[in-house]
Design a protein around this motif. Sequence first.
Motif, PDB file in Angstrom:
ATOM      1  N   VAL A  39       7.520 -29.484 -23.072  1.00  0.00           N
ATOM      2  CA  VAL A  39       8.711 -28.776 -23.546  1.00  0.00           C
ATOM      3  C   VAL A  39       9.615 -29.711 -24.346  1.00  0.00           C
ATOM      4  O   VAL A  39      10.127 -29.359 -25.406  1.00  0.00           O
ATOM      5  CB  VAL A  39       9.493 -28.180 -22.358  1.00  0.00           C
ATOM      6  CG1 VAL A  39      10.836 -27.646 -22.828  1.00  0.00           C
ATOM      7  CG2 VAL A  39       8.690 -27.088 -21.688  1.00  0.00           C
ATOM      8  N   LEU A  40       9.764 -30.937 -23.846  1.00  0.00           N
ATOM      9  CA  LEU A  40      10.688 -31.850 -24.505  1.00  0.00           C
ATOM     10  C   LEU A  40      10.136 -32.391 -25.829  1.00  0.00           C
ATOM     11  O   LEU A  40      10.881 -32.573 -26.777  1.00  0.00           O
ATOM     12  CB  LEU A  40      11.042 -33.019 -23.576  1.00  0.00           C
ATOM     13  CG  LEU A  40      11.902 -32.658 -22.365  1.00  0.00           C
ATOM     14  CD1 LEU A  40      12.196 -33.891 -21.526  1.00  0.00           C
ATOM     15  CD2 LEU A  40      13.213 -32.005 -22.799  1.00  0.00           C
ATOM     16  N   PHE A  41       8.831 -32.633 -25.870  1.00  0.00           N
ATOM     17  CA  PHE A  41       8.325 -33.380 -27.033  1.00  0.00           C
ATOM     18  C   PHE A  41       7.265 -32.660 -27.861  1.00  0.00           C
ATOM     19  O   PHE A  41       6.960 -33.109 -28.956  1.00  0.00           O
ATOM     20  CB  PHE A  41       7.767 -34.730 -26.577  1.00  0.00           C
ATOM     21  CG  PHE A  41       8.797 -35.569 -25.879  1.00  0.00           C
ATOM     22  CD1 PHE A  41       9.898 -36.043 -26.573  1.00  0.00           C
ATOM     23  CD2 PHE A  41       8.691 -35.841 -24.529  1.00  0.00           C
ATOM     24  CE1 PHE A  41      10.869 -36.809 -25.939  1.00  0.00           C
ATOM     25  CE2 PHE A  41       9.666 -36.598 -23.884  1.00  0.00           C
ATOM     26  CZ  PHE A  41      10.753 -37.085 -24.593  1.00  0.00           C
ATOM     27  N   ARG A  83      18.954 -26.719 -25.910  1.00  0.00           N
ATOM     28  CA  ARG A  83      17.722 -25.977 -26.182  1.00  0.00           C
ATOM     29  C   ARG A  83      17.892 -24.509 -25.801  1.00  0.00           C
ATOM     30  O   ARG A  83      18.835 -24.141 -25.117  1.00  0.00           O
ATOM     31  CB  ARG A  83      16.572 -26.568 -25.374  1.00  0.00           C
ATOM     32  CG  ARG A  83      16.287 -28.003 -25.664  1.00  0.00           C
ATOM     33  CD  ARG A  83      15.632 -28.161 -27.027  1.00  0.00           C
ATOM     34  NE  ARG A  83      14.953 -29.453 -27.112  1.00  0.00           N
ATOM     35  CZ  ARG A  83      13.675 -29.637 -26.811  1.00  0.00           C
ATOM     36  NH1 ARG A  83      12.931 -28.626 -26.408  1.00  0.00           N
ATOM     37  NH2 ARG A  83      13.132 -30.828 -26.915  1.00  0.00           N
ATOM     38  N   ASP A  84      16.916 -23.697 -26.217  1.00  0.00           N
ATOM     39  CA  ASP A  84      17.029 -22.276 -25.869  1.00  0.00           C
ATOM     40  C   ASP A  84      16.565 -22.048 -24.424  1.00  0.00           C
ATOM     41  O   ASP A  84      16.040 -22.948 -23.767  1.00  0.00           O
ATOM     42  CB  ASP A  84      16.272 -21.395 -26.860  1.00  0.00           C
ATOM     43  CG  ASP A  84      14.793 -21.690 -26.885  1.00  0.00           C
ATOM     44  OD1 ASP A  84      14.280 -22.266 -25.915  1.00  0.00           O
ATOM     45  OD2 ASP A  84      14.140 -21.336 -27.883  1.00  0.00           O
ATOM     46  N   HIS A  85      16.799 -20.831 -23.947  1.00  0.00           N
ATOM     47  CA  HIS A  85      16.523 -20.533 -22.546  1.00  0.00           C
ATOM     48  C   HIS A  85      15.047 -20.677 -22.192  1.00  0.00           C
ATOM     49  O   HIS A  85      14.702 -21.050 -21.083  1.00  0.00           O
ATOM     50  CB  HIS A  85      17.002 -19.122 -22.211  1.00  0.00           C
ATOM     51  CG  HIS A  85      18.487 -19.009 -22.226  1.00  0.00           C
ATOM     52  ND1 HIS A  85      19.154 -17.854 -22.550  1.00  0.00           N
ATOM     53  CD2 HIS A  85      19.434 -19.914 -21.964  1.00  0.00           C
ATOM     54  CE1 HIS A  85      20.450 -18.073 -22.484  1.00  0.00           C
ATOM     55  NE2 HIS A  85      20.654 -19.304 -22.136  1.00  0.00           N
ATOM     56  N   LEU A  86      14.192 -20.385 -23.153  1.00  0.00           N
ATOM     57  CA  LEU A  86      12.760 -20.489 -22.894  1.00  0.00           C
ATOM     58  C   LEU A  86      12.391 -21.922 -22.515  1.00  0.00           C
ATOM     59  O   LEU A  86      11.674 -22.154 -21.531  1.00  0.00           O
ATOM     60  CB  LEU A  86      11.995 -20.050 -24.155  1.00  0.00           C
ATOM     61  CG  LEU A  86      10.484 -20.220 -24.111  1.00  0.00           C
ATOM     62  CD1 LEU A  86       9.897 -19.405 -22.986  1.00  0.00           C
ATOM     63  CD2 LEU A  86       9.884 -19.796 -25.442  1.00  0.00           C
ATOM     64  N   ASP A  87      12.906 -22.888 -23.267  1.00  0.00           N
ATOM     65  CA  ASP A  87      12.619 -24.293 -22.965  1.00  0.00           C
ATOM     66  C   ASP A  87      13.165 -24.664 -21.589  1.00  0.00           C
ATOM     67  O   ASP A  87      12.518 -25.371 -20.821  1.00  0.00           O
ATOM     68  CB  ASP A  87      13.264 -25.201 -24.018  1.00  0.00           C
ATOM     69  CG  ASP A  87      12.512 -25.168 -25.326  1.00  0.00           C
ATOM     70  OD1 ASP A  87      11.583 -24.363 -25.421  1.00  0.00           O
ATOM     71  OD2 ASP A  87      12.839 -25.941 -26.235  1.00  0.00           O
TER      72      ASP A  87
END
Lengths: 312, 250, 307
Positions: free
Chosen positions: A294-296, C91-95
């Motif tokens: 998610v982060l990268f 970030r958006d909620h999905l992330d």
Amino acid sequence: MKRGTTLLIGTLLLFAAIPPIAGWLNEPFYLDLFRRVMIFAIAAASLNLILGYGGMVSFGHAAYLGVGGYAVGILAHYGIDNGYLQWAVAIGASAVVALAIGSISVRTSGIYFIMITLAFTQMLYYLGVSIEEFGGDDGLRLARRSQFGDLLDLANPTLFYYVVLAILVLVVFAIHRLVNSRFGMVIRAARSNEARTQAIGFSPYPYRLAAFVISGAICGLAGALLANHTSFLTPDFMHWTRSGEIMFMVILGGIATSAGPVLGASVLLLLEDLLSAWTVHWQIILGPFLVLVVLFARKGLAGLLARDERHG
Amino acid sequence: MAETLLLVTELRKTFGALRATDGITLDVLAGETHAIIGPNGAGKTTLIAQLAGMLRPDSGRIRFAGEDITPLSAQARSRRGLARSFQITSIYRDFTALDNVALAVQAHAGHSFRFWRPAHEERALRQPAQAILNEVGLAARADVLAANLAHGEQRQLEVAMVLATGPRLLLLDEPVAGMGAEETQRMIEFLARLKGRQTMLLVEHDMDAVFSLADRISVLVYGRVIATGTPAEIRANADVRAAYLGEEVA
Amino acid sequence: MNAILIVEQALNGLQLGVMLFLMAAGLTLVFGIMNLVNLAHGSLYMVGAYLATHFMQTTGSYALGVLFGLGGTLVVGILVEVIALRTLYERDHLDQVLATFGLILFFNELVAILWGRNAIYSSLPQFLSGHVEILPNLNYSLYRLVIIAVGLLVAGLLWYVVTHTRLGMLIRAGASNRTMVAALGVNIRLLYTLVFGFGAALAGLAGLLAAPIFAVQTGMGELILIQVFVVIVIGGIGSIRGAFAGAVIVGMVDTMGRAFLKPTLATVISPSAADSAGPALASMLIYLLMAVVLAIRPQGLFGSRGG
């Protein structure tokens, strides 16, 4: 040909080659593993329709796996093992449940949508747990797989494998057509800029709801396949972590791409299989891996491998 | 005398103690280009939002083509032929310019519950969209992602989308905001070509644009219309000079 | 069904309600202020329960268990915020959902490694066990009364802090206007970390209070988390008052449903049908309630934002 498409076709060809390879290696286990991968690829593709193209972050897609699975299981429980009927009921019931959940949740957005879809799926999970007639917590055994007369015998593992592959190809192609049709343009537009979409004269709600129902129906079919695959149903089909996994497949593979859900389901399930063979505590690795993706690696595998593709 | 296309009567909207719209009465005749000017905070954007149906007035009525549209949603107003551009450019940044306009055409070409045929292959959508892009001068940019267009081009694209809905009345909220001199000139020329064929209600800060384009001008101050008239009348109006124009035009 | 039973179940409902509130308060503050969806909030509840139980067992002291449970959850919460969640605010909620889902998998497995997959149990000290007679013929668990008291106390404190203190003012301002708070010269990063740590400690408190009543095991956090989502949807997001009202309503409805739905149904339909329909319906009750609230008031009972 776009690289994303090449990647997708390559993966599907690999799937097609698995049964002879498994036979040659004398490892029938691979047949089982990849059939499972393909079934989850169908579920992930259905989620990608609303999540990737429609911007609806559904954290409850496992609900439809469960409804589709139980439709097959319950009919079989009462001695009805006609496959056409079972699968039609699986699709229909999932569509009805999606319509009920969608008509409430699609009106909302953002965090509300996430929490509501999660909560309703949990409700169905508890319903599954509490109905003793269908095994409750212990689950329900499928005496035999869906029957299609002389046409198909799903008891034949290789044949069943190719049926799943054919359905996967069909689903991926149908969703590709769908998102590029007039209908698909509207749900993508509503995701991209809702105010503009209303200002040019669209009401997004009915289109979003329709997409939600279609997505649920396709996932219900995946549920019917999964029930046949495991021959055993438990409320865990609808467990909330299942929803999370399907969602992760979409992101890992690449959101709003045709190849994404197929790649995501393949990589996640194969990774789980590898890790779990190595340690029982594989989730301690998978969890942080997810955070790192998610982060990268927000664009997913399809994004990394095929930078030139957009809405394919 | 041309028929009245839009008639706003006694429109009011307050936010707490602020009377953003304080009893506005206004009419737009079919075929005319009507400009609304006023100092910052006069309530121009609030007025546009109410006309477009994105904000509900507290009281007052909006009649469009003889019908009371006050209770209608933005999308219902759009379907009746009332289209708006936004002050801050509102386009589909991740679609190509042609897709942007084709979507606007599609919004007014029957329902969109068509699931199979690629929209890209529908000549009924692509041809009119391409024609409008040609008209606004974006023909060569049809296949560029909207996000990659220059700022001025994005504003042109938005006007193209609004036009593609086949509006009877165009609400333009500061169409030349943030544009360079050359882009501004091109937009004004384009609107001048449109003038007469298309009824327009124009909110604008750029006085050159307003006085060269408008048939009539309404001056908005503190949520009220203090004067309406031809550009010459507005220039000569003592109230307007005192309240507003004094510093800017004189 | 008699009056004594109803009072007893109402108290049980209130007790569940205040526990839900302790969870919901942290979650709704973090969402309201940082715009962060934190699925791992349930993991913090689990961490609180495990730490408290572990230290109670090893030190033999209830007080030390509580201390380590609370402090430990606070520290874990702050670490999680600093290491992983801080980068997710924009970030958006999905992330946010996916990353915190990853954290849940991590925490559940970590707990399984440290304490095994089987439930562990904590026992109450002498001074908290036993029953008190609160009404004639009604002996009620002292410990549950203590939970109710602690929950109400925290609710009161929270209400005071949010409405009457400078910190509360910053919190409310932060919810509506981030840049304004930053302009006031407040270190917004630190404020966020503190708010998150505080929410974590509340979740830890709920966890350690729950430990002697429920089984302490992996996955316990998510079961309550989803109920807390229902609470927040019903109460309205970002509102402490809403969280409290929602929590009490959900606690009551769930408890009453489980206690009385089956016998009530049995008076209408056949006992055997009630036997199977009762528990199924009772387990669905709070979700159906959520659906009804959403249909009537989409922004929740106390919410200001729709959608």
